[in-house]
Design an enzyme around this catalytic site. Structure first.
Site, PDB file in Angstrom:
ATOM      1  N   THR A   3      52.083  49.749 -28.517  1.00 46.45           N
ATOM      2  CA  THR A   3      52.839  49.427 -29.707  1.00 46.45           C
ATOM      3  C   THR A   3      52.681  48.065 -30.081  1.00 46.45           C
ATOM      4  O   THR A   3      52.211  47.277 -30.857  1.00 46.45           O
ATOM      5  CB  THR A   3      54.354  49.856 -29.766  1.00 46.45           C
ATOM      6  OG1 THR A   3      54.605  50.901 -29.272  1.00 46.45           O
ATOM      7  CG2 THR A   3      55.061  49.402 -31.047  1.00 46.45           C
ATOM      8  N   GLU A  28      58.275  57.265 -34.130  1.00 43.77           N
ATOM      9  CA  GLU A  28      59.361  57.381 -33.186  1.00 43.77           C
ATOM     10  C   GLU A  28      60.546  56.392 -33.394  1.00 43.77           C
ATOM     11  O   GLU A  28      61.606  56.894 -34.116  1.00 43.77           O
ATOM     12  CB  GLU A  28      59.038  57.135 -31.681  1.00 43.77           C
ATOM     13  CG  GLU A  28      58.461  58.293 -30.926  1.00 43.77           C
ATOM     14  CD  GLU A  28      57.645  57.904 -29.742  1.00 43.77           C
ATOM     15  OE1 GLU A  28      57.961  58.361 -28.669  1.00 43.77           O
ATOM     16  OE2 GLU A  28      56.921  56.930 -29.913  1.00 43.77           O
ATOM     17  N   ARG A  50      31.492  55.651 -31.434  1.00 46.98           N
ATOM     18  CA  ARG A  50      30.732  56.314 -31.662  1.00 46.98           C
ATOM     19  C   ARG A  50      29.493  55.592 -32.625  1.00 46.98           C
ATOM     20  O   ARG A  50      30.049  54.925 -33.534  1.00 46.98           O
ATOM     21  CB  ARG A  50      30.955  57.583 -32.929  1.00 46.98           C
ATOM     22  CG  ARG A  50      29.993  58.418 -33.169  1.00 46.98           C
ATOM     23  CD  ARG A  50      30.600  59.752 -33.668  1.00 46.98           C
ATOM     24  NE  ARG A  50      31.239  59.384 -34.945  1.00 46.98           N
ATOM     25  CZ  ARG A  50      30.776  59.276 -36.025  1.00 46.98           C
ATOM     26  NH1 ARG A  50      29.379  59.262 -36.256  1.00 46.98           N
ATOM     27  NH2 ARG A  50      31.429  58.886 -37.215  1.00 46.98           N
ATOM     28  N   THR A  98      42.350  28.152   9.773  1.00 49.14           N
ATOM     29  CA  THR A  98      43.226  27.059   9.484  1.00 49.14           C
ATOM     30  C   THR A  98      43.070  26.060  10.278  1.00 49.14           C
ATOM     31  O   THR A  98      42.915  25.764  11.566  1.00 49.14           O
ATOM     32  CB  THR A  98      44.655  27.786   9.646  1.00 49.14           C
ATOM     33  OG1 THR A  98      45.753  26.736   9.421  1.00 49.14           O
ATOM     34  CG2 THR A  98      44.579  28.326  11.045  1.00 49.14           C
ATOM     35  N   LYS A 146      39.741  22.481   4.884  1.00 50.20           N
ATOM     36  CA  LYS A 146      39.589  23.113   3.505  1.00 50.20           C
ATOM     37  C   LYS A 146      40.552  22.436   2.554  1.00 50.20           C
ATOM     38  O   LYS A 146      40.050  21.738   1.438  1.00 50.20           O
ATOM     39  CB  LYS A 146      40.020  24.626   3.589  1.00 50.20           C
ATOM     40  CG  LYS A 146      38.977  25.421   4.569  1.00 50.20           C
ATOM     41  CD  LYS A 146      39.519  26.946   4.306  1.00 50.20           C
ATOM     42  CE  LYS A 146      41.056  27.123   4.606  1.00 50.20           C
ATOM     43  NZ  LYS A 146      41.507  27.148   5.958  1.00 50.20           N
ATOM     44  N   GLU A 200      49.356  27.844  -1.348  1.00 55.61           N
ATOM     45  CA  GLU A 200      49.786  27.934  -0.002  1.00 55.61           C
ATOM     46  C   GLU A 200      50.843  27.028   0.325  1.00 55.61           C
ATOM     47  O   GLU A 200      51.723  27.216   1.116  1.00 55.61           O
ATOM     48  CB  GLU A 200      48.585  27.731   0.808  1.00 55.61           C
ATOM     49  CG  GLU A 200      47.579  28.848   0.764  1.00 55.61           C
ATOM     50  CD  GLU A 200      46.862  28.863   2.059  1.00 55.61           C
ATOM     51  OE1 GLU A 200      46.483  27.737   2.774  1.00 55.61           O
ATOM     52  OE2 GLU A 200      46.550  29.983   2.310  1.00 55.61           O
ATOM     53  N   TRP A 249      45.715  11.422   4.128  1.00 53.73           N
ATOM     54  CA  TRP A 249      44.284  11.025   4.373  1.00 53.73           C
ATOM     55  C   TRP A 249      43.925   9.729   3.414  1.00 53.73           C
ATOM     56  O   TRP A 249      42.795   9.791   3.211  1.00 53.73           O
ATOM     57  CB  TRP A 249      43.437  12.300   3.789  1.00 53.73           C
ATOM     58  CG  TRP A 249      43.701  13.508   4.753  1.00 53.73           C
ATOM     59  CD1 TRP A 249      43.643  13.464   5.884  1.00 53.73           C
ATOM     60  CD2 TRP A 249      43.976  14.742   4.090  1.00 53.73           C
ATOM     61  NE1 TRP A 249      44.000  14.745   6.504  1.00 53.73           N
ATOM     62  CE2 TRP A 249      44.053  15.607   5.236  1.00 53.73           C
ATOM     63  CE3 TRP A 249      44.305  15.233   2.769  1.00 53.73           C
ATOM     64  CZ2 TRP A 249      44.356  17.018   5.285  1.00 53.73           C
ATOM     65  CZ3 TRP A 249      44.590  16.638   2.957  1.00 53.73           C
ATOM     66  CH2 TRP A 249      44.490  17.458   4.142  1.00 53.73           C
ATOM     67  N   ARG A 309      35.170  20.345  15.406  1.00 55.05           N
ATOM     68  CA  ARG A 309      34.985  21.036  14.135  1.00 55.05           C
ATOM     69  C   ARG A 309      33.668  21.049  13.627  1.00 55.05           C
ATOM     70  O   ARG A 309      32.985  19.791  13.790  1.00 55.05           O
ATOM     71  CB  ARG A 309      35.994  20.561  13.167  1.00 55.05           C
ATOM     72  CG  ARG A 309      37.418  20.638  13.432  1.00 55.05           C
ATOM     73  CD  ARG A 309      38.253  20.138  12.287  1.00 55.05           C
ATOM     74  NE  ARG A 309      39.810  20.377  12.448  1.00 55.05           N
ATOM     75  CZ  ARG A 309      40.373  19.164  12.733  1.00 55.05           C
ATOM     76  NH1 ARG A 309      39.833  18.020  13.269  1.00 55.05           N
ATOM     77  NH2 ARG A 309      41.795  19.271  12.848  1.00 55.05           N
ATOM     78  N   SER A 333      19.317  24.867  -5.571  1.00 55.67           N
ATOM     79  CA  SER A 333      18.705  23.606  -4.992  1.00 55.67           C
ATOM     80  C   SER A 333      18.665  23.856  -3.542  1.00 55.67           C
ATOM     81  O   SER A 333      19.070  24.853  -2.967  1.00 55.67           O
ATOM     82  CB  SER A 333      20.155  22.658  -5.100  1.00 55.67           C
ATOM     83  OG  SER A 333      20.137  21.621  -4.147  1.00 55.67           O
TER      84      SER A 333
END
Lengths: 496, 104
Positions: free
Chosen positions: A37, A60, A210, A275, A279, A303, A316, A436, A446
């Site tokens: 509807t 209806e 159609r 973790t 990231k 998160e 940072w 790391r 590239s």
């Protein structure tokens, strides 16, 4: 060539290649609560906006109750009715009157009412909602089929575009209850409403048109409180169109170097890692670089809370508060669980339309993946990628790998083909220490550095150091020291 | 005023419409002693009347009086069947009761 008239529904006109076939009858089927509807009303309202009078035939609900229900979307059905742009026909049984069928009949009265309403205001768009209700008051199926067919035919002959809705019982069963589709329409659209992982997932599919084109398959849609049905089309086309060679800074000069001079401007970059590998830092640096250069940057965080994200950034050395005040940064944080993935996509799309960012970061995809099925996650990815590509936005998305040392996340394996670049962040165990590492795994369009570099994270952000030269198997999660003479040989060449 | 009032919704002068109209008139004569008002409405020329009464199908035979209102849809198989379906067989022929009904 058959012309189509737009429905005005975002996305639906895209998957129907322009709207509903003009002067024909399109059947929209769906189970109870699938949005038939609402969709039908939008089709009429769009016509009214374009100065095309509309007719709503309801089998209806009473017209007043339809107007009331739809007013929650901010649609002034009652106002349009007063102005004459919208007419209603209530084609239900008369309340409180017992009705007995004693012999053969036809629907000439209904047809005459519809024809007269169409002529009276010059109606261009008609909705019949929902036709299955006729079968409760009138049980002679052969008669009803013949009469509905006659009705659809009469409407088509008047040059009116009709949309008929009908119920269906199962999401993947018979097309409609009573087989309505077999006799009223050449064109069929299916709305589905499936419960998947405790989330309602709505999809729309053009089953057949159609003699004219449309996109195949199911497309997710939502019913938004202020826009009604919004289809989220997966545009496969923009992919080929967008291939700019322009570069943009990643936020880390060494990473720019590794990528052959920065990220490609209209590319989607996936940053994958366990973790704590950096990231969020990578995405923070990416946003900061954009915002500092006066490019609008938008972050969707799933998160962490805003406060947490801002605190991280400050740790940072990035001042997100100041950037947001200046208007070059916008941070939107939401719990993944508050809504379905389709709704999240809608929110993101709206925010992107409004804020018009040059770069967008999503942290993290994994949080969103957790609330959805694989199929809807993939559709979400295609949807958001399309939005970014359309506007040539640089997109950076993070994904969390489940194991600390190497291994591929589910997210990555499912969407790697949708992203242009992949950056891996990994823990590396070396000489009894955990270090790391970072590498650019793929970069579409590239060349890029193939080394795995060591990274360090401190109060000034991320420092990308020299490549690991004496270990192998980092990506597999089982680093091994290279054999000594081989190592010596490599060192000879590398340290020249 | 007659105690029975019938609204007959028909699609112009089709053979079906003519037949149904004839059946209703015959029933009024044979079962109601002629004491009924019959209003014939052509839905093709007066769609607004069909609109007011929520009529979809033709023929529709509305027994508006006496209350409660009843609605028959379709061509009845016989005059008797029509009378039976309207449950009017006992109303007017009970002549002794009729005058008091009229007075009331």
């Amino acid at each position: 060539m058959l012309t189509k008239i737009p429905t005005g529904i975002a996305g639906l006109d895209a998957i129907t290649d322009g709207g509903l076939p003009e002067g024909r009858t399109t059947l929209v089927v769906g189970s109870a609560g699938s949005g038939k509807t609402v969709l039908a009303a939008q089709f009429l309202l769009h016509g009214i906006e374009r100065g095309e009078p509309a007719l709503f035939v309801t089998f209806e609900e009473e017209p007043d109750s339809i107007s009331d229900n739809l007013s929650s979307f901010g649609w002034d059905m009652a106002g349009h009715r007063e102005s004459g742009a919208l007419s209603y026909i209530h084609a239900g049984a008369q309340p409180g009157v017992e009705q007995v069928v004693v012999g053969p009949y036809d629907f000439s009265a209904l047809m005459s009412r519809i024809e007269s309403a169409i002529r009276r205001t010059g109606v261009k768009r008609v909705v019949l909602d929902s036709i299955g209700a006729v079968f409760t008051d009138y049980t002679e199926r052969t008669i009803i089929r013949r009469e509905l067919q006659r009705l659809a035919h009469a409407v088509a002959k008047m040059g009116v575009t009709a949309l008929i809705t009908s119920e269906r019982d199962e999401e993947y069963g018979a097309i409609s209850r009573f087989g309505v589709e077999q006799f009223v329409a050449d064109d069929v659209i299916i709305l589905r409403n499936v419960l998947e992982r405790e989330q309602v997932r709505r999809t729309i599919q053009v089953l057949k048109f159609r003699g004219t084109t449309h996109r195949k398959g199911e497309f997710p849609f939502t019913i938004s409180p202020d826009a009604g049905v919004v289809v989220l089309p997966v545009t496969g086309r923009t992919r080929s169109e967008s291939s700019s060679d322009e570069r943009t800074v990643s936020g880390n000069p060494v990473l720019d170097e590794m990528c052959g001079g920065g990220f490609l401007r209209d590319s989607v970059i996936l940053v994958s890692g366990a973790t704590g590998t950096g990231k969020t830092l990578t995405s923070t640096a990416f946003l900061n670089a954009g915002a500092a250069a006066g490019q609008r940057s938008l972050l969707f965080g799933y998160e962490e809370s805003r406060e947490q994200l801002f605190r991280n950034a400050r740790g940072w050395g990035y001042d997100f508060e100041a950037l947001e005040r200046e208007g070059s940064l916008k941070v939107i944080c939401e719990y993944p669980e508050v809504q379905s993935l389709e709704d999240h996509l809608l929110v993101m799309r709206t925010a992107i339309h409004e804020y018009q960012p040059t770069r967008v970061a999503i942290d993290s995809l994994s949080a969103l993946e957790n609330i959805s099925s694989m199929r809807s996650f993939r559709q979400f990815m295609m949807g958001i990628t399309a939005v970014l590509k359309e506007r040539q936005i640089t997109g950076l998305m993070t994904a969390t790998t489940p194991s600390l040392l190497g291994g591929e996340s589910i997210t990555v394996s499912h969407i790697s083909t949708l992203t242009d670049s992949i950056i891996l962040l990994r823990y590396v165990e070396l000489y009894g220490e955990v270090k790391r590492g970072m590498t650019v795994l793929k970069m579409r369009g590239s060349t890029h550095e193939k080394h795995i570099r060591e990274i360090e994270i401190d109060g000034e952000g991320m420092h990308i150091l020299e490549p690991f030269r004496t270990v192998e198997g980092i990506l597999g999660g089982t680093p091994l020291r290279s054999r000594d003479d081989e190592q010596r040989l490599r060192n000879l060449f590398n340290e020249q | 005023m007659n105690p029975v009032r019938i609204h007959l919704y028909l699609a112009s002068d089709t053979s079906v419409a003519l037949r149904v109209a004839a059946m209703v008139r015959e029933m009024v004569d044979t079962h109601l002693g002629g004491r009924a008002d019959v209003v014939v409405i052509d839905v093709l020329s007066e769609p607004e009347k069909a609109e007011e009464a929520d009529v979809l199908a033709t023929p529709t035979i509305d027994c508006v009086l006496p209350l409660p209102k009843r609605r028959l849809v379709g061509v009845p198989p016989s005059v008797q069947a029509l009378a039976d379906a309207l449950v009017l067989t006992n109303v007017p022929p009970a002549t002794p009761a009729a005058p008091s009904r009229d007075n009331a």
